[in-house]
Design a protein around this motif. Structure first.
Motif, PDB file in Angstrom:
ATOM      1  N   GLU A 390       0.839  -1.206   0.000  1.00 48.54           N
ATOM      2  CA  GLU A 390       0.000   0.000   0.000  1.00 48.54           C
ATOM      3  C   GLU A 390       0.876   1.259   0.000  1.00 48.54           C
ATOM      4  N   ASN A 394       0.769   4.136  -2.846  1.00 47.96           N
ATOM      5  CA  ASN A 394       0.589   5.565  -2.541  1.00 47.96           C
ATOM      6  C   ASN A 394       1.741   6.385  -3.108  1.00 47.96           C
ATOM      7  N   TYR A 398       0.719   9.306  -5.524  1.00 47.13           N
ATOM      8  CA  TYR A 398       0.618  10.698  -5.044  1.00 47.13           C
ATOM      9  C   TYR A 398       1.939  11.433  -4.916  1.00 47.13           C
ATOM     10  N   ASP A 421       9.917   7.883   0.598  1.00 41.56           N
ATOM     11  CA  ASP A 421      10.018   8.456  -0.748  1.00 41.56           C
ATOM     12  C   ASP A 421      10.432   9.911  -0.633  1.00 41.56           C
ATOM     13  N   PHE A 426       2.875  15.140   2.395  1.00 43.28           N
ATOM     14  CA  PHE A 426       1.508  15.600   2.706  1.00 43.28           C
ATOM     15  C   PHE A 426       1.399  15.799   4.210  1.00 43.28           C
ATOM     16  N   HIS A 436     -10.760   7.363   1.809  1.00 42.24           N
ATOM     17  CA  HIS A 436      -9.328   7.033   1.737  1.00 42.24           C
ATOM     18  C   HIS A 436      -8.945   6.210   2.955  1.00 42.24           C
ATOM     19  N   GLY A 438      -6.535   3.680   2.951  1.00 43.27           N
ATOM     20  CA  GLY A 438      -5.266   2.953   2.812  1.00 43.27           C
ATOM     21  C   GLY A 438      -4.398   3.079   4.059  1.00 43.27           C
ATOM     22  N   LEU A 439      -4.130   4.325   4.478  1.00 41.91           N
ATOM     23  CA  LEU A 439      -3.239   4.543   5.631  1.00 41.91           C
ATOM     24  C   LEU A 439      -3.865   3.967   6.896  1.00 41.91           C
TER      25      LEU A 439
HETATM   26  N1  LIG Z   1       3.591   8.817  -0.231  1.00 42.39           N
HETATM   27  C1  LIG Z   1       2.685   9.820  -0.283  1.00 42.39           C
HETATM   28  N2  LIG Z   1       3.014  11.024  -0.798  1.00 42.39           N
HETATM   29  C2  LIG Z   1       2.120  12.030  -0.866  1.00 42.39           C
HETATM   30  N3  LIG Z   1       0.847  11.936  -0.391  1.00 42.39           N
HETATM   31  C3  LIG Z   1       0.448  10.780   0.122  1.00 42.39           C
HETATM   32  C4  LIG Z   1       1.340   9.663   0.238  1.00 42.39           C
HETATM   33  N4  LIG Z   1       0.664   8.654   0.831  1.00 42.39           N
HETATM   34  C5  LIG Z   1      -0.578   9.107   1.087  1.00 42.39           C
HETATM   35  N5  LIG Z   1      -0.714  10.394   0.668  1.00 42.39           N
HETATM   36  C6  LIG Z   1      -1.904  11.244   0.817  1.00 42.39           C
HETATM   37  O1  LIG Z   1      -2.727  10.681   1.819  1.00 42.39           O
HETATM   38  C7  LIG Z   1      -4.041  10.444   1.328  1.00 42.39           C
HETATM   39  C8  LIG Z   1      -4.603   9.183   1.957  1.00 42.39           C
HETATM   40  O2  LIG Z   1      -3.967   8.038   1.471  1.00 42.39           O
HETATM   41  P1  LIG Z   1      -4.694   6.626   1.613  1.00 42.39           P
HETATM   42  O3  LIG Z   1      -5.169   6.524   3.038  1.00 42.39           O
HETATM   43  O4  LIG Z   1      -3.773   5.574   1.138  1.00 42.39           O
HETATM   44  O5  LIG Z   1      -5.987   6.738   0.741  1.00 42.39           O
HETATM   45  P2  LIG Z   1      -6.090   6.665  -0.839  1.00 42.39           P
HETATM   46  O6  LIG Z   1      -4.859   6.016  -1.371  1.00 42.39           O
HETATM   47  O7  LIG Z   1      -7.326   5.845  -1.052  1.00 42.39           O
HETATM   48  O8  LIG Z   1      -6.244   8.079  -1.282  1.00 42.39           O
HETATM   49  C9  LIG Z   1      -3.865  10.359  -0.153  1.00 42.39           C
HETATM   50  O9  LIG Z   1      -5.045  10.743  -0.805  1.00 42.39           O
HETATM   51  C10 LIG Z   1      -2.723  11.306  -0.423  1.00 42.39           C
HETATM   52  O10 LIG Z   1      -3.217  12.611  -0.549  1.00 42.39           O
END
Ligand SMILES: Nc1ncnc2c1ncn2[C@@H]1O[C@H](COP(=O)(O)OP(=O)(O)O)[C@@H](O)[C@H]1O
Ligand SMILES: [Mg+2]
Length: 504
Positions: A390, A394, A398, A421, A426, A436, A438-439
């Motif tokens: 995941e 991401n 992003y 990375d 963010f 969202h 994922g996190l």
């Molecule tokens: N490595 C990253 N670099 C920049 N922004 C990130 C990164 N990982 C997550 N984000 C930001 O955090 C938000 C939430 O991520 P996530 O919980 O994975 O949900 P999703 O992938 O469904 O948008 C993303 O929409 C993005 O804006």
């Protein structure tokens, strides 16, 4: 004036408020005792002095007049011995009498009670008034005040009688009374200190119990109950406190049960999801891939027996469509649940994930794995794999990163994974919204296994995802819960299908 008082108060208040209730009450009690005691002492000394001084004055006058009356005969008879005896007897009977002497009409001292020498200045210190009536003066001497009275003998024709009454007994008396009052003050203070100590103990003991219990409640322990010491307001407070902690304890129990249930459900959902993905991946391999492979073999045979070149071209096209579809199916199946994770373990699965990710997104990835040869429990391998997966998704989606690094290592009894990375970053504290997950899913996975996930990121600063999960001691046989499924469904090509790159 007002400002000075305010300034004084401002300086005193921190001192007063810093001490315990016991010291405050004690200070008040002692202050009151001291104030009252010194007031009484001052008042008693002043009125005693006034009364006794009047007494001394009267005594001085009466003694002088009495002696003057009784001295008439001896003087007229010129009997100095009798006169002398009169003075000596009077002095013996009156301890306040400091001295007495007789001056004849020529101003000469006839007899006196001073043993050795007569102090001449005393002669001039007090004289009769012009009308020959007696007069009393207060003389300051080396040992205190003396009420000196000059009384005329035989209307002044036989001389003057001088008498000095000293105040030393008066001073002794006053000092004695003062000493008694002081002693009283010390006794009252001692009793006060004892009483205050006892009272503050009775008053503050339940408060200290309450403070101690409140501290424990603040630390999440709802078991303490405080005893009801007395039927007063503090007793009511103790009762209210007990009712509150009981209620909090019940609410906490309900919360714990719910949390437990939620965790169990979540665990189940994740395990079921993984199982379902595994099943679909196997289905895709066992049935769909096999069918596609059969199709390709059939097309190959068809091509061998068909001699029409136009048909041959079409058969060849169909064969490459089937090959591309087979590849896609491999790809989907690998992403659903890489067989290699179950068969070969975390390092192999992560290496392939990184290789494919790098090829797909054209971003260099720096992968470091130090976890030894031993297999880890299944749920732990799956959790780390999914979290890295995941995080990489991401990063690709992003971050716009130019470099990505993944580190997985054993540190003591923990397994650590770090995905970094150098992208745009963010704000990890911003609420990303319900869609969202994922996190949040990564964090749940880590916490379900007793671990912790930390996100460090800021706009323009890149992102680093750090996860730390304790490695449970491996139970005999397999990992807990979701173990490593037996490689019964291993494809005939020794797992090459999972590589996704193989053309049969
Ligand atoms: N490595 C990253 N670099 C920049 N922004 C990130 C990164 N990982 C997550 N984000 C930001 O955090 C938000 C939430 O991520 P996530 O919980 O994975 O949900 P999703 O992938 O469904 O948008 C993303 O929409 C993005 O804006
Ligand atoms: Mg995501």
């Amino acid at each position: 004036m007002k400002n000075a008082l305010a300034a004084l108060w401002n300086r005193l208040w921190p001192l007063i408020s810093a001490v315990s209730v016991r010291v405050k009450v004690m200070g008040m009690a002692l202050g009151l005792v001291l104030l009252l005691g010194s007031g009484i002492l001052w008042q008693v000394r002043a009125s005693l002095t006034r009364t006794l001084q009047t007494q001394l004055q009267t005594e001085s006058i009466t003694t002088a007049s009495d002696l003057a009356a009784r001295a008439v005969d001896p003087i007229l008879l010129n009997d100095l011995v009798a006169l002398r005896r009169l003075l000596d007897e009077t002095q013996a009977n009156n301890p306040d009498l400091r001295y007495a002497f007789v001056i004849d009409k020529y101003g000469q001292v006839l007899v006196h009670t001073f043993g050795s020498g007569f102090p001449l200045p005393l002669l001039e210190a007090n004289r009769l008034t012009a009308d020959q009536s007696s007069q009393t003066l207060v003389l300051q001497t080396e040992d205190g005040l003396v009420w000196d009275t000059a009384a005329p003998i035989f209307d002044g024709r036989a001389g003057v009688m001088r008498v000095g009454i000293s105040d030393s007994r008066l001073r002794q008396e006053i000092n004695l009374v003062s000493g008694q009052i002081l002693l009283m003050m010390v006794l009252v203070s001692a009793v006060g200190v004892l009483t205050v100590t006892f009272l503050t103990f009775v008053l503050t003991r339940p408060l200290r119990d309450l403070v101690e219990a409140t501290r424990r409640v603040a630390q999440g322990d709802f078991s303490p109950r405080v005893p009801r010491w007395a039927e007063d307001e503090i007793g009511d407070l103790a009762e209210a406190f007990n009712a509150m902690t009981a209620e909090l304890g019940r609410a906490d129990e309900v919360r714990r049960e719910r949390e437990q249930l939620r965790r169990q459900l979540l665990e189940k959902v994740i395990a079921t999801q993984e199982e379902e993905r595994r099943r679909i991946a196997r289905e895709l391999h066992d049935s769909t891939s096999q069918n596609l492979t059969s199709l390709m073999v059939g097309l190959k045979n068809l091509k061998a027996i068909c001699h029409d070149p136009r048909l041959n071209v079409q058969v060849e096209e169909l064969r490459s469509v089937a090959a591309a579809t087979l590849e896609e199916v491999h790809d989907i199946s690998a992403r659903l649940r890489p067989r290699i994770l179950d068969d070969l373990g975390l390092p192999a699965a992560l290496e392939r994930l990184a290789r494919e990710w790098q090829a797909r997104h054209q971003i260099p990835i720096d992968l470091l794995i130090h976890i030894g040869q031993e297999r880890l429990p299944g749920p732990l391998e799956t959790a780390i794999y999914r979290i890295v997966q995941e995080s990489l998704t991401n990063a690709a989606r992003y971050s716009g990163a130019r470099n990505v690094s993944v580190l997985v290592e054993r540190r003591g009894t923990d397994l650590i994974a770090l995905v970094e990375d150098d992208g745009q970053g963010f704000d990890p504290y911003r609420d990303p919204g319900d869609r969202h997950l994922g996190l949040e899913g990564m964090r749940e996975r880590a916490e379900l296994l007793g671990g912790k996930l930390t996100i460090e990121s800021a706009p323009g600063k890149g992102t680093s995802i750090h996860v730390q999960i304790p490695i449970p001691p491996l139970p005999l046989g397999e990992g807990q819960g979701e173990g490593h499924p037996s490689p019964a469904g291993r494809p005939p090509d020794g797992g090459r299908w999972a590589g996704g790159e193989g053309n049969p």
